[in-house]
Design an enzyme around this catalytic site. Structure first.
Site, short mmCIF file in Angstrom:
data_model
loop_
_atom_site.label_atom_id
_atom_site.label_comp_id
_atom_site.label_asym_id
_atom_site.label_seq_id
_atom_site.Cartn_x
_atom_site.Cartn_y
_atom_site.Cartn_z
N ALA A 152 -14.90 -4.40 -2.31
CA ALA A 152 -13.78 -5.07 -2.96
C ALA A 152 -14.27 -6.43 -3.46
O ALA A 152 -15.29 -6.94 -2.98
CB ALA A 152 -12.65 -5.27 -1.95
N GLY B 90 -15.42 -1.10 0.06
CA GLY B 90 -14.64 -0.32 -0.90
C GLY B 90 -15.53 0.57 -1.76
O GLY B 90 -15.09 1.63 -2.24
N GLU C 104 -16.09 3.58 0.13
CA GLU C 104 -14.81 4.30 0.17
C GLU C 104 -14.58 5.08 -1.14
O GLU C 104 -14.08 6.20 -1.12
CB GLU C 104 -13.66 3.32 0.43
CG GLU C 104 -13.72 2.76 1.85
CD GLU C 104 -12.65 1.72 2.11
OE1 GLU C 104 -12.66 0.68 1.43
OE2 GLU C 104 -11.79 1.96 2.97
N GLU D 206 -16.69 -4.41 6.45
CA GLU D 206 -15.41 -5.16 6.47
C GLU D 206 -15.20 -5.92 7.77
O GLU D 206 -14.67 -7.03 7.77
CB GLU D 206 -14.24 -4.20 6.26
CG GLU D 206 -14.06 -3.73 4.82
CD GLU D 206 -14.92 -2.52 4.46
OE1 GLU D 206 -15.87 -2.21 5.22
OE2 GLU D 206 -14.64 -1.90 3.43
#
Ligand code: CAA
Ligand code: NAI
Length: 727
Positions: free
Chosen positions: A81, A120, A123, A143
Site C-alpha cells: 500500500a 498489499g 495480497e 505490515e
C-alpha cells in the site's frame, strides 16, 4: 462505466485503457498484460488502485481476452500500500475490493513477480489465480512492522495457500521469503527459468515474459480461474488446535506491548473459524483498530525517519570516495566487530594491533565472530575460509595501511593514545584516505588537529556488537570535507547500517542524551526507587533492557572511567550519585565479573541486594529521605530527561532534526520502535506535559532539571517536534 480504449483488431498489441499511467494494459495473443508503473516501488496509491480496477473492468467486458498477466514495471512488483496515504481519508476503490475483483475475474489471472512483492502487493498476487516469480524475487507481509495487519485479504488468503502455521509465522514476523521458499510453502506455483541479464536489461522484462509463458500454458490447457478464497481451510481441528495459543504466547513475550501481532493472530483465526466473506470483514475491523492506533503512527514515523536521515543537504550531489581497502586500528571489542562487518560487506580489511600477542588475539576474535555466522548458517565454510585467508589480515605494522582507502581507529578511549595513532596515520596513509575515529566521547576536532589533513578526519561511531547493531553515528567535525561525510554515509549503506549525522560534543547524539537520562534514573534511585524497580518499570514501558542491566552488560568500569574523566570539571551543584562507584571499587564491573547491579552465576540472573546498602549509604550521606516512587514517575523522569537533553542536542545542531534523535535512540539504544522514538513520543503525549514534568522534578533538583530553551519555545508557540522535522 469504465473508459476502455477501442481496439480495431480483436487480438493485437494495443493499449486498452485511455490513461496509460500508472496502470496500462496491452493485449498480445489474447492475453491482457497489465503493467503497473508507479515509481519508485509501485506502491498501491489511489491512482494505481483505480487503474487496476478499470483495467479489470475492461478485461471482463472483452470476450477476446482469454487470460491476464499482472506485473510491475522497473525494479519491483508492488511493494505494498502507499504508506503516505495512511491516516488520510480512504478513497475508493479500496484495495480489498480491487483484489476481490481480480479474484472474481472469469479469465485466469497470473501475477508475475519480481523484486519484492510486499504487503498489499503480495495480497494482489494472492488474489490472482496463479503466481510465477523470477528466481531473485522475494515476498513478505511486513505490515506488522508498521503496526498494522495485511488488511486486503492477506490474513484470509495466505493460510489457505500455505497452511495456518506458516501463515502465522510470516504475518506475525513480517519476514521475507525467497522464491524457493515461496514455492515450497505453496505461495507461488512456479519459478521462472533464469534469464540472461544482458538481454533483460529492464528488470521487469523477465517477469513479464514469465507471466506470458504461464498464461499461454494456461490457455493451452484450457485452465480455469483458481480462486484462493475457494480453498478449503480445515477448521478448529488437529492441525490448528493449539497453534493460535502458541503464537499468542510467543508474540506476547517477543513483541511485548504491541497490538498488531495479536490482531494478526485474531485475523488468521477468523480465516479458520469464519466463512471467507465474514473472515474478510473481521480482518477489516481488526485492521481499522490498528490503523487508528498510536502504535501505527509511531512505526510509520520510524519507517520514514530512517529514510530521511540519509537526506543531508551538505552531501547532496557529492560523490563518496571509492572504498575497497579498509584499515582498522585496535582489535578489541569494537575493532574486531567493525572488521567483521566490513568483511561481510566485501571489503578488504587490514587490522593493526599493538604487538604479536594482541595481533593473534584480534585474529582469534574475528575468526570466532565469523564462525558464529557459519554456525547460524549465514556464511558458508568456504566463504569463511576465503575471508580469513584472502580478505583479512592482522599485523602490528602500521606501514601496511599505506594503500588503505579508509582507516577506522578503535583503540583505547584515551586522547593521548588516539592522538598518537592519528599522528602515525597522517605520516603513513596515502593522500585522500579517510581517517575515522570510533571514539565514544572524545573531541574529534582535537584528534583531527594532530594531522595535516583535518578535512579527511571524521567520527564513525559504531555500536556494540558492531557487526550486529544497525546504528552508525557519522560525526562531522569542524573541518570535515563533504565528500568525507558522503563516504561515511556510503560505508553505512554498504554495511547495511543506518547512518545518522552528528556534530561534535561530549557523547555526540546518543551517548550525550544517555548520560543525561542516566543521571535522571540515578536521581530516581536516590529519591526512593530501587535500581531493580527502575529497570522493571522501563522494561514494562517497552525498553529491551533496563538502564542498570544495560550498564552491567556494557561493563560498569566504562561509565566509571567517564565519570572520573569528567570529575575535575563537574559542576558543584550537580547531585552526584556515588552508589555505582562503590560497586566498581569492590571490583564488580557487571556481567563480565559475575556481579554488578545484578548477580550472574549458574543459578541465572538476580538482583544484587548489596546495591541497596550502597544506595542507602549514598542517600544518608546526602541527607535524603527515600519516598515512594511510582512506576509512572520513573517513566516520566526517564522520558522527560531524554527529551529535554535531546531538545538541546537539536537546538545546538548536534542532531539536524528531532527525527535524527529518534533514529539514533531506536537503532542504538533499544528504545521501543512502536513508540516511534523519544521525540515522536513527546509529541504524542504533548510537549506541554513533558515541560510540566521537568518543572515538577526541578522542585527536587533544579540543577539537573533545567528546561531546554527549544522545548519552552515550542510549547509557547503550540508547536511540535514534527513541525521541526517538516521545516
Ligand atoms: N509506500 C510509499 N512509499 C514507499 C513505500 C510504500 N509502501 N515503500 C517504499 N517507499 C518509498 C520510500 O519511502 C523511499 O522514498 P524516498 O526515496 O523518497 O525516501 C522509496 O520508496 C525507496 O524506498 P527504500 O529507500 O526503502 O528502497 P529500498 O530499495 O531500500 O527498499 C522496499 C525497497 C523493500 C520496497 C522498502 O522500501 C520497503 O520495505 N518498503 C515498505 C514495504 C511495506 O511495508 N509494504 C507494506 C505496506 S502496508 C500494506 O501493504 C497494507 C495493506 O495490507 C493494504
Ligand atoms: P578494547 O579495550 O576492547 O579494545 C581496544 C584495543 O585497542 C585493544 O585490543 C588494544 O590492544 C588496542 N590498542 C590500544 N592501543 C593501540 C595502538 N596504539 N595501536 C593498535 N592497537 C591499539 O576497547 P573497545 O571497547 O573496543 O573500544 C575501542 C574504542 O571504541 C574506544 O574509543 C571506545 O570508546 C569506542 N567504543 C566502544 C564501544 C563499546 O561498547 N565497547 C561502543 C562504541 C565505541
Amino acid at each position: 462505466m469504465p473508459r476502455c480504449g477501442k481496439r480495431s483488431r480483436p487480438v493485437s498489441n494495443v493499449v486498452l485503457n485511455v490513461e496509460p499511467d500508472p496502470v496500462s494494459t496491452e493485449v498480445l495473443d489474447g492475453i491482457a498484460i497489465v503493467a503497473i508503473a508507479n515509481p519508485p516501488v509501485n506502491a498501491l496509491s489511489h491512482a494505481v488502485r483505480a487503474g487496476l480496477d478499470t483495467a479489470l473492468a475492461c478485461i471482463e467486458q472483452d470476450d477476446t481476452i482469454r487470460a491476464v498477466v499482472i506485473y510491475g514495471r522497473d525494479r519491483t512488483f508492488i511493494a505494498g500500500a502507499d504508506i503516505r496515504e495512511f491516516g488520510k481519508p480512504p478513497q475508493a476503490p479500496l484495495l480489498p475490493d480491487v483484489i476481490n475483483r481480480i479474484e472474481a475475474c472469469d479469465k485466469p489471472v497470473v501475477a508475475a513477480l519480481h523484486g519484492t512483492a510486499l504487503g498489499g502487493g503480495l495480497e494482489v498476487a494472492m488474489g490472482a489465480h496463479y503466481r510465477i516469480a523470477v528466481p531473485s524475487a522475494r515476498f513478505g507481509l511486513p505490515e506488522v512492522t508498521l503496526g498494522i495487519l495485511p488488511g486486503a485479504g492477506g490474513t484470509q488468503r495466505l493460510p489457505r495457500l500455505t497452511g495456518v502455521r506458516v501463515a502465522l509465522d510470516l504475518i506475525t514476523s513480517g519476514r521475507q521469503v525467497d522464491a524457493e521458499e515461496g514455492l515450497r510453502m505453496g505461495l507461488i506455483d512456479r519459478i521462472a527459468a533464469p534469464t540472461d541479464p544482458v538481454e533483460n536489461a529492464e528488470p521487469s522484462a523477465a517477469a513479464r515474459a514469465a507471466g506470458l509463458d504461464f498464461a499461454r500454458d494456461l490457455i493451452a490447457a484450457d485452465a480455469r480461474p483458481r480462486r484462493t478464497r475457494d480453498i478449503d481451510l480445515a477448521d478448529g481441528s488437529d492441525e490448528t488446535s493449539g497453534v493460535f495459543a502458541e503464537f499468542r504466547a510467543k508474540m506476547a513475550s517477543k513483541s511485548r506491548g504491541q497490538l498488531a501481532p495479536q490482531n494478526c493472530i485474531s485475523a488468521v483465526e477468523g480465516a479458520v473459524n469464519l466463512p471467507f466473506a465474514e473472515g474478510l470483514s473481521n480482518e477489516r475491523i481488526l485492521f481499522q483498530e490498528l490503523m487508528n492506533s498510536d502504535q501505527r503512527g509511531a512505526l510509520i514515523h520510524a519507517f520514514f525517519a530512517e529514510r530521511e536521515v540519509a537526506k543531508l543537504p551538505e552531501i547532496k550531489g557529492v560523490s563518496a570516495r571509492e572504498l575497497a581497502r579498509l584499515g582498522v586500528i585496535g582489535g578489541g571489542t569494537m575493532g574486531a566487530g567493525i572488521a567483521v562487518a566490513a568483511l561481510l560487506a566485501g571489503l578488504d580489511v587490514t587490522l593493526i594491533e599493538r604487538d604479536a600477542g594482541a595481533v593473534s588475539r584480534a585474529q582469534a576474535s574475528v575468526a570466532r565472530i565469523l564462525q558464529g555466522s557459519v554456525k547460524r548458517g549465514k556464511l558458508s565454510e568456504g566463504a569463511y575460509n576465503t575471508l580469513m585467508a584472502g580478505s583479512f589480515r592482522a599485523s602490528s605494522d602500521y606501514g601496511s595501511l599505506s594503500a588503505a582507502d579508509m582507516v577506522i581507529e578503535a583503540v583505547f578511549e584515551s586522547m593521548d593514545v588516539k592522538k598518537d595513532v592519528f599522528t602515525r596515520l597522517d605520516a603513513i596513509c596515502k593522500p585522500g584516505t579517510v581517517l575515522a575515529t570510533n571514539t565514544s566521547y572524545l573531541d574529534i576536532n582535537q584528534i583531527a588537529a594532530m594531522t595535516a589533513r583535518p578535512e579527511h578526519v571524521i567520527g564513525l561511531h559504531f555500536f556494540s556488537p558492531a557487526h550486529v547493531m544497525r546504528l552508525l553515528e557519522v560525526v562531522v567535525a569542524e573541518k570535515t570535507a563533504p565528500e568525507v561525510t558522503a563516504t561515511g554515509f556510503a560505508l553505512a549503506k554498504r554495511l547495511k547500517k543506518i547512518a545518522v549525522r552528528a556534530g561534535v560534543c561530549d557523547g555526540f547524539i546518543g551517548n550525550r542524551i544517555l548520560s543525561h537520562y542516566r543521571k535522571a534514573v540515578d536521581g530516581a534511585v536516590l529519591a526512593g526507587a530501587s535500581p531493580f524497580a527502575v529497570d522493571r518499570a522501563l522494561v514494562e514501558f517497552g525498553l529491551a533492557m533496563g538502564p542498570f542491566a544495560v550498564s552491567d552488560l556494557a561493563g560498569l568500569d566504562i561509565g566509571w572511567a567517564t565519570r572520573k574523566r569528567l570529575a575535575p570539571t563537574r559542576d558543584p551543584r550537580e547531585t552526584y550519585a556515588a552508589f555505582a562507584d562503590r560497586l566498581c571499587e569492590a571490583g564488580h564491573f557487571g556481567r563480565k565479573t559475575g556481579m554488578g547491579f545484578y548477580i550472574y552465576d549458574a543459578d541465572g540472573t538476580r538482583p544484587n541486594d548489596e546495591v541497596l546498602d550502597h544506595v542507602a549509604r549514598d542517600r544518608m550521606a546526602k541527607g535524603m529521605t527515600p519516598r515512594e516512587i511510582s512506576d509512572q514517575d520513573i517513566v516520566d523522569r526517564y522520558m522527560a530527561a531524554m527529551v529535554n537533553e535531546a531538545a538541546r542536542v537539536v537546538e545546538e545542531g548536534i542532531a539536524l532534526r528531532p527525527l535524527d534523535v529518534d533514529v539514533t535512540l531506536l537503532n542504538g539504544y533499544g528504545f521501543p520502535r512502536w513508540r516511534g522514538g523519544p521525540m515522536h513520543y513527546a509529541d504524542t503525549v504533548g510537549l506541554d506535559k513533558i515541560l510540566a514534568d521537568i518543572e515538577r522534578f526541578a522542585r527536587e533538583d533544579d540543577f539537573l532539571w533545567q528546561p531546554a530553551p527549544l522545548l519552552k519555545r515550542l510549547v509557547a508557540e503550540g508547536k511540535t517536534f514534527a513541525d521541526l522535522n517538516a521545516a
